[in-house]
Each structure stands twice: as structure tokens, then as C-alpha cells.
Write an enzyme that holds these catalytic residues in place. Structure first.
Site, PDB file in Angstrom:
ATOM      1  N   GLY A  78       2.998  28.169 -25.786  1.00  0.00           N
ATOM      2  CA  GLY A  78       2.554  26.783 -25.931  1.00  0.00           C
ATOM      3  C   GLY A  78       1.228  26.621 -25.222  1.00  0.00           C
ATOM      4  O   GLY A  78       0.851  27.456 -24.390  1.00  0.00           O
TER       5      GLY A  78
ATOM      6  N   CYS B 285       3.436  29.348 -16.634  1.00  0.00           N
ATOM      7  CA  CYS B 285       2.379  28.509 -17.197  1.00  0.00           C
ATOM      8  C   CYS B 285       1.069  29.291 -17.154  1.00  0.00           C
ATOM      9  O   CYS B 285       0.768  29.916 -16.131  1.00  0.00           O
ATOM     10  CB  CYS B 285       2.246  27.213 -16.392  1.00  0.00           C
TER      11      CYS B 285
ATOM     12  N   HIS C 213       7.500  21.028 -21.534  1.00  0.00           N
ATOM     13  CA  HIS C 213       6.484  21.585 -20.625  1.00  0.00           C
ATOM     14  C   HIS C 213       5.078  21.152 -21.079  1.00  0.00           C
ATOM     15  O   HIS C 213       4.247  20.753 -20.248  1.00  0.00           O
ATOM     16  CB  HIS C 213       6.639  23.111 -20.631  1.00  0.00           C
TER      17      HIS C 213
ATOM     18  N   HIS D 231       2.109  18.435 -19.411  1.00  0.00           N
ATOM     19  CA  HIS D 231       0.676  18.670 -19.194  1.00  0.00           C
ATOM     20  C   HIS D 231      -0.147  17.435 -19.573  1.00  0.00           C
ATOM     21  O   HIS D 231      -1.153  17.134 -18.922  1.00  0.00           O
ATOM     22  CB  HIS D 231       0.179  19.850 -20.035  1.00  0.00           C
TER      23      HIS D 231
END
Ligand code: GNR
Ligand code: NI
Length: 172
Positions: free
Chosen positions: A46, A94, A136, A140
Site C-alpha cells: 500500500g 511501513c 493503515h 496516513h
């Protein structure tokens, strides 16, 4: 197509609330494709626009298995409109927090409403890894990193290490 540089925490853009996209025009569709290329190049599942320095509500996701065909999803203005009461723990990482991993607890499934790459309104019911990833990425857009779900001790340890690594890479 272009591979964009990915920002590493702590960076002020990663803490901002991203602004909504007014319309999915050519500029936005091009950014979505560049974000996908950047995500695949970094072996991510992602990517959110703030991670490439663009404070707009745009995310891309692809959680396909190695032996499956690519399954890219591109979303503007994604909103979680429903979430399951049952929770799941998942080991998260991440691209903006490189080489750090920690368990985060989130709803195990969510329903997301968004504009796709053509500007059409869509809804997606996600569970498993896709549900983790979409949550997630939407975090952001709200200036939230997975480390913000950890204790302040764990968070500050990780952020201080990242800061130190970046100081050593690019001395003043
Ligand atoms: O590539 C990624 N893997 C990942 C693993 C567990 C939970 C979330 C993610 S998203 C991450 C890419 C990224 O930083 N997206 O913002
Ligand atoms: Ni991330």
C-alpha cells in the site's frame, strides 16, 4: 510513469491531515499510477500520497499473493463507513518507518467508500490483509503512522532511531 521518493519519519508532511481531492482528473489519475509504480518498486502492499510528499487524500493498495495476478486498487477520498466489532492483531510495517515492525490491533473487517481512478463512487468490503492495509493507508491521510498505535515509549524509541539514521546518512 515515475518512481517517486518516499518520505521517512519523522517528517512534517507525514503528520499533516491530507486535503480531499476535488475531482479525479488526469493529474490525480497520473499520481495514482505513479504511486502504484513506486509501491511495487518498494515491494509495498500500500502507499498513501503523503508518503510521496503530496498532502491529498489518495491511496493505492495491492495485496495479491506472489502466485496471483496483480490486483491494484486506487482510491481518492476513501472513508471507512462501517467496521466490524471484532478486532485483529497484525504485525505492521511501513515504507516511511523502514525496518521497524510491531503488532497493531484494528477492526478485522471494514467497509470503505471511495472514488476510483475514473471518478466513480465505489464501496469495498475488506477483510484479512486488505482490511489491515486500507486502515493503515487511511491513517496516513490523517497524519497517523502505525507507531502512533504503540506505547509512547516504543514510538519514541523507533522515531529516535530513524532520526539518528537519517542524520548519519545526510550529515549537516
Ligand atoms: O508494505 C507495507 N506492508 C504492510 C504490512 C503490514 C501492515 C501494513 C503495511 S502497509 C506497508 C506500505 C506502507 O507503508 N503503506 O503506507
Ligand atoms: Ni505506511
Amino acid at each position: 510513469m515515475a518512481i517517486l521518493p518516499i518520505l521517512v519519519a519523522p517528517h512534517p508532511v507525514l503528520k499533516q491531515t491530507a486535503r480531499p481531492v476535488a475531482a479525479v482528473d488526469r493529474r490525480v489519475a497520473t499520481l495514482m499510477r505513479d504511486m502504484l509504480e513506486t509501491m511495487y518498486d518498494a515491494n509495498g502492499i500500500g502507499l498513501a500520497a503523503p508518503q510521496v510528499g503530496v498532502s491529498e487524500r489518495i491511496i493505492v493498495v495491492d495485496v495479491h499473493e506472489k502466485d496471483e495476478a496483480p490486483a491494484p486498487l486506487m482510491m481518492a477520498n476513501p472513508e471507512i463507513i462501517a467496521e466490524s466489532p471484532d478486532l485483529k492483531v497484525y504485525e505492521e510495517g511501513c515504507l516511511s518507518v523502514p525496518e521497524h515492525y510491531a503488532e497493531v490491533t484494528r477492526p478485522s473487517s471494514v467497509t470503505v467508500r471511495y472514488l476510483d481512478e475514473t471518478g466513480a463512487v465505489r464501496e469495498l468490503q475488506a477483510d484479512g490483509t486488505l482490511a489491515v492495509c486500507v486502515q493503515h493507508e487511511i491513517d496516513h491521510l490523517n497524519g497517523v503512522l502505525f507507531v502512533d498505535h504503540l506505547s509512547s515509549l516504543k514510538r519514541s524509541m523507533i522515531l529516535r532511531k530513524l532520526q539518528k539514521q537519517q542524520r548519519q546518512k545526510a550529515p549537516a
